[in-house]
Design an enzyme around this catalytic site. Structure first.
Site, PDB file in Angstrom:
ATOM      1  N   CYS A  63     -83.428  48.710  39.027  1.00 52.21           N
ATOM      2  CA  CYS A  63     -84.110  49.743  38.239  1.00 52.21           C
ATOM      3  C   CYS A  63     -85.389  50.287  38.865  1.00 52.21           C
ATOM      4  CB  CYS A  63     -84.414  49.215  36.842  1.00 52.21           C
ATOM      5  SG  CYS A  63     -85.711  47.964  36.813  1.00 52.21           S
ATOM      6  N   CYS A 132     -89.752  32.292  43.825  1.00 50.11           N
ATOM      7  CA  CYS A 132     -88.779  32.184  44.908  1.00 50.11           C
ATOM      8  C   CYS A 132     -87.658  33.185  44.619  1.00 50.11           C
ATOM      9  CB  CYS A 132     -88.257  30.750  44.974  1.00 50.11           C
ATOM     10  SG  CYS A 132     -87.220  30.420  46.385  1.00 50.11           S
TER      11      CYS A 132
END
Length: 146
Positions: A63, A132
């Site tokens: 997006c 991460c």
């Protein structure tokens, strides 16, 4: 959880029409689809951003919401892009992930629900967090070099 705002299963992507889903699947690579829509994980040291030091802003590949600034990226030694904090409060949401026989904190794009990676409490000060992320879930908008 670290400031959790969401609680759902791993298939928590927003509801889309069949046409919207088909268009998204066509736009994303198979790896981007697997990572962002099916909570997959790319292999360590295989993603395009794990060792990138280029200045810029990392956004959601689905997006385009801005998620991380390059000045918060660091080498965690894990083989995945790691960041010490999100670009803004509320840019990344977190939820408990109990897959693979363990309990972890999943990181999701707050805007579209795309799976980004996981958050661990072993990052650098001052946050102490390690976001991460999967390279496949990110797009780097390179900063202007003036």
């Amino acid at each position: 959880m670290f400031g959790s705002k969401r609680s759902a299963s791993n298939d928590s992507t927003p509801s889309r029409s069949a046409q919207e889903e088909a268009e998204l699947k066509e736009r994303l690579t198979p790896e981007q689809w697997q990572v962002t829509q099916k909570a997959g994980t790319e292999r360590a040291f295989s993603g395009c951003y794990w060792d990138t030091k280029t200045p810029g802003v990392y956004s959601c590949v689905v997006c385009e919401t801005e998620l991380f600034e390059s000045d918060t990226k660091y080498d965690s030694g894990t083989g995945w892009p790691s960041f010490s904090r999100a670009i803004a409060d509320g840019a990344v949401t977190e939820k408990t992930d109990r897959t693979m026989g363990m309990s972890r904190i999943e990181a999701l794009c707050a805007n579209c629900g795309a799976h980004l990676g996981h958050v661990f409490p072993d990052g650098p000060a001052p946050s102490g967090l390690r976001y991460c992320m999967n390279s496949a879930s990110l797009h780097l908008e390179v900063a202007d070099q003036e």
